[in-house]
Design a protein around this motif. Sequence first.
Motif, mmCIF file in Angstrom:
data_model
loop_
_atom_site.group_PDB
_atom_site.id
_atom_site.type_symbol
_atom_site.label_atom_id
_atom_site.label_comp_id
_atom_site.label_asym_id
_atom_site.label_seq_id
_atom_site.Cartn_x
_atom_site.Cartn_y
_atom_site.Cartn_z
ATOM 1 N N TYR A 96 5.386 -0.019 6.329
ATOM 2 C CA TYR A 96 4.335 -0.147 5.311
ATOM 3 C C TYR A 96 3.172 0.770 5.674
ATOM 4 O O TYR A 96 2.828 0.906 6.849
ATOM 5 C CB TYR A 96 3.841 -1.601 5.247
ATOM 6 N N GLN A 115 2.519 2.184 0.328
ATOM 7 C CA GLN A 115 3.932 2.515 0.344
ATOM 8 C C GLN A 115 4.657 1.467 1.188
ATOM 9 O O GLN A 115 4.111 1.005 2.184
ATOM 10 C CB GLN A 115 4.181 3.883 0.979
ATOM 11 N N TYR A 122 12.514 0.733 -1.449
ATOM 12 C CA TYR A 122 11.262 1.475 -1.295
ATOM 13 C C TYR A 122 10.387 1.225 -2.519
ATOM 14 O O TYR A 122 10.893 1.065 -3.637
ATOM 15 C CB TYR A 122 11.532 2.979 -1.170
ATOM 16 N N TRP A 123 9.080 1.208 -2.311
ATOM 17 C CA TRP A 123 8.172 0.997 -3.431
ATOM 18 C C TRP A 123 6.823 1.662 -3.166
ATOM 19 O O TRP A 123 6.487 2.012 -2.034
ATOM 20 C CB TRP A 123 7.986 -0.497 -3.708
ATOM 21 N N ILE A 124 6.043 1.830 -4.233
ATOM 22 C CA ILE A 124 4.724 2.439 -4.114
ATOM 23 C C ILE A 124 3.781 1.787 -5.120
ATOM 24 O O ILE A 124 4.180 1.448 -6.244
ATOM 25 C CB ILE A 124 4.796 3.974 -4.340
ATOM 26 N N LEU A 137 8.438 8.128 -5.754
ATOM 27 C CA LEU A 137 9.334 7.282 -4.968
ATOM 28 C C LEU A 137 10.158 8.115 -3.981
ATOM 29 O O LEU A 137 10.435 7.674 -2.862
ATOM 30 C CB LEU A 137 10.260 6.502 -5.897
ATOM 31 N N VAL A 140 8.069 8.636 -1.026
ATOM 32 C CA VAL A 140 8.038 7.412 -0.219
ATOM 33 C C VAL A 140 9.315 7.286 0.604
ATOM 34 O O VAL A 140 9.284 6.909 1.777
ATOM 35 C CB VAL A 140 7.858 6.175 -1.114
ATOM 36 N N ARG A 144 8.267 6.977 4.559
ATOM 37 C CA ARG A 144 8.381 5.695 5.268
ATOM 38 C C ARG A 144 9.313 5.786 6.477
ATOM 39 O O ARG A 144 8.926 5.434 7.583
ATOM 40 C CB ARG A 144 8.833 4.597 4.303
ATOM 41 N N LYS A 278 7.339 -5.587 -2.226
ATOM 42 C CA LYS A 278 6.417 -5.072 -3.257
ATOM 43 C C LYS A 278 5.758 -6.203 -4.059
ATOM 44 O O LYS A 278 6.264 -7.272 -4.185
ATOM 45 C CB LYS A 278 7.166 -4.131 -4.193
#
Length: 278
Positions: A96, A115, A122-124, A137, A140, A144, A278
Amino acid sequence: MKFKTITIIVSAFLVTVSCKNTSKKEVKEEPVQEEEVTINFQNNGHELVYNLVEKVGNYQKLRSKNDVTYTYTYTTPDGKADISTEKYIFDGELSYGEYKQHQRTLPQLEGTMEQGYDGKEYWIKTNGKLINDTKALKRVMFSRPTNFYWFTMFQKLLDPGLNYEYLGEKEIDSKNYDIVKVSFESKNDKPTDIYQLYINKETGLVDQFLFTVADFGVMEEPLLMQLEYEKVDGFLIPSKRKYKKSTWDAEVTDAPWILVDWSNIKFDNNLKREEFVK
């Protein structure tokens, strides 16, 4: 194939066998039991990397700390910077980052950027709102695992599927180095990253290394990373870094450095897996 045998003492205790009265106990000392573990090294380079990892703190020791938090500052020669609070859980490689400043990473997004990778997805987010932009994405999905990998790089140099090649010795600025090339087994002939480590013969630490970035096609001209260490909770952490383009002879040019700093490093923060969702 070279072999090295390490003997580990697994038990040596006093065991109570009887009580003659309420104040005295008769004890018997059992013999020490020893277990021999054999490590198979590919070559001298592999053994040098093993010794390096033991010196800075191996992955088993790292995982015993459960998690880590730190402040990540990345500054380019033009003065632009990313500043994020990084959080990782080692089991599952959860990652994170909360960016208070992101002049380099997705600068078109305004406000605080978060992120995350929760072990599956994965997420943003920006300003607390999820973003589904494909390009964002993809960034990310690179940053990450990359940020996590840089923090755990030395420990992960003993992962399965790595090849080691001892390239010889070299003197740089009156310091003597063993040079070890570390490469990854390729799947479907896809280019993989290469690391060329310069291990200081006196300290056993990597003072600098060359690396490629296969994901961005940086293969012919490597980047040179130089390191400074700090001791944190029993680990030697390469918390101050700088890098720029180089050659495979590790030549240093007059080009400006990109600066990376890890500060406020804290282990075992009792992070919850829910914090990465998320």
